[in-house]
Design a protein around this motif. Structure first.
Motif: not given
Length: 417
Positions: A14-18, A39-41
């Motif tokens: 989910p974090i990579w999707v965001v 969110f990238l970090l």
């Protein structure tokens, strides 16, 4: 892949999707950039937890616990960016002392730099990670009862606990001042995620303190690790969900614009026939079809705004054909039909617009005493206008309008008799 890898994937995906979704908004504003890099970090730190990534870095660098150091340093930077973003959207503080002072730019940056430098300097003091039977490398558990490892982890766990606490407090302040329901929901969900994150890091601090005090734990270390991992997953998912609420607001707004555009079409297509020739020529040139209203989501705001403008222009065009006092009598007739106050006004406006439009189209002479009051209730807010005109359009050409006409004709005949 081991059990922890599968648990980690619950948050990594989910974090990579965001991150990918927010990439297109990076150039829009500083706030969008802050949230994207936060969110990238976070995605990088979460991905570093995967055993395949960790083993690959060990083979490349020859340093067994480099991944743990990198992950901790990345998370310190990530929490600093999160705090900076939340501070940018929180209301201005009346009192900059106490926790609001710590959340301001210079103090939070200074504390973050100290945490980064201290963590880097004390990392050699930590104990090597424990290698479990499934190949999972457990760095935090290895520091239990180890003074050097505890000293190393204090800046990391301490700063993240502080940053998430301040972020939760700022989210709460923003939620109390927010004037939109979805923004309040966004801030409250993010605050909940931050508080759960505080519980996660506080749990590890207590775990390390128990190790130094040589206390016997009332549960197994494996059970504690599972619970804290689930708490961490819950915290990350809440923060991701909270930050995505505003994106959901954008999606819902697009759907509302589309719904309003379609709802206005029948009334709009009927009344624009009485507009001046140049306006009709423009509408024919644009050629908006039913399918384009239903399927084309491009430039919805401008198309909806133009449709409202066309309807309002028509209402002004036919105003001389509306008799003074007819709108008030129409509202009273709608009330007698059992409509609520709001719906009675909407039905009355639909009746007046249809009545004046038909009189104008039939080339009847203007009213002897035309009203000066606008037919439609129009404000300066697009959403308010679209919602109201959609309600008016639901009555335009309906049986209710015919009932209002019959009620007015019957009452006039009774009065004359």
């Amino acid at each position: 892949m081991n059990r922890n890898d599968y648990i980690s994937l619950v948050t990594i995906v989910p974090i990579w999707v965001v991150c990918l979704w927010r990439l297109r908004y990076v150039r829009k504003s500083t706030g969008h950039r802050l949230l994207f890099f936060t969110f990238l970090l976070l995605a990088v730190a979460a991905t570093l937890r995967l055993s395949v990534i960790e083993l690959t870095l060990i083979e490349v660098t020859g340093m067994d616990d480099l991944v743990s150091l990198l992950k901790h340093l990345v998370l310190i930077c990530c929490s600093l960016l999160l705090l900076q973003w939340v501070d940018s959207i929180a209301p201005a503080a009346e009192n900059t002392r106490g926790w609001r002072y710590l959340a301001s730019s210079r103090p939070r940056t200074t504390i973050a730099v100290l945490a980064l430098v201290t963590a880097g300097a004390t990392f050699p003091l930590s104990a090597p990670a424990l290698v479990e039977q499934d190949g999972n490398r457990n760095f935090l558990e290895a520091q239990y009862g180890h003074l050097g490892g505890t000293v190393y982890l204090l800046p990391y766990l301490g700063f993240l606990s502080l940053a998430l606490t301040l972020s939760a407090l700022l989210c709460g302040a923003a939620a109390r001042r927010a004037d939109r329901t979805l923004l309040r929901l966004c801030m409250r969900v993010m605050a909940a995620g931050c508080w759960v994150g505080v519980a996660y890091f506080a749990g590890y601090l207590l775990y390390l303190a128990a190790g130094l005090a040589d206390l016997e734990l009332p549960f197994t270390e494996k059970g504690l690790e599972t619970v804290l991992t689930l708490v961490q997953v819950g915290s990350l998912l809440l923060i991701v969900a909270g930050s995505s609420v505003r994106g959901l607001d954008t999606v819902l707004q697009v759907l509302r614009y589309r719904r309003w555009l379609i709802a206005l079409r029948p009334m709009w297509s009927d009344i624009v026939a009485v507009l001046p020739a140049e306006s009709i020529a423009r509408i024919l040139a644009d050629g908006p079809s039913i399918k384009s209203d239903q399927r084309d989501l491009r430039d919805l705001w401008s198309r909806l705004d133009q449709r409202i403008l066309d309807i309002n222009d028509t209402a002004h065009e036919v105003l001389p054909w509306l008799q003074e006092g007819l709108s008030d009598r129409a509202v009273e007739a709608a009330r007698r039909l059992g409509l609520s106050e709001v719906r009675a006004r909407a039905a009355a406006e639909a009746f007046c617009l249809q009545h004046a439009r038909n009189a104008r189209a039939d080339q009847e002479p203007p009213a002897d005493q035309p009203t000066a009051r606008p037919i439609l209730t129009i404000s300066e807010d697009l959403n308010t206008n679209a919602a109201w005109l959609a309600l008016v359009a639901s009555y335009y050409g309906s049986a209710t309008v015919r009932d209002i006409d019959d009620e007015l004709r019957g009452r006039t005949q009774r009065t004359q008799a």
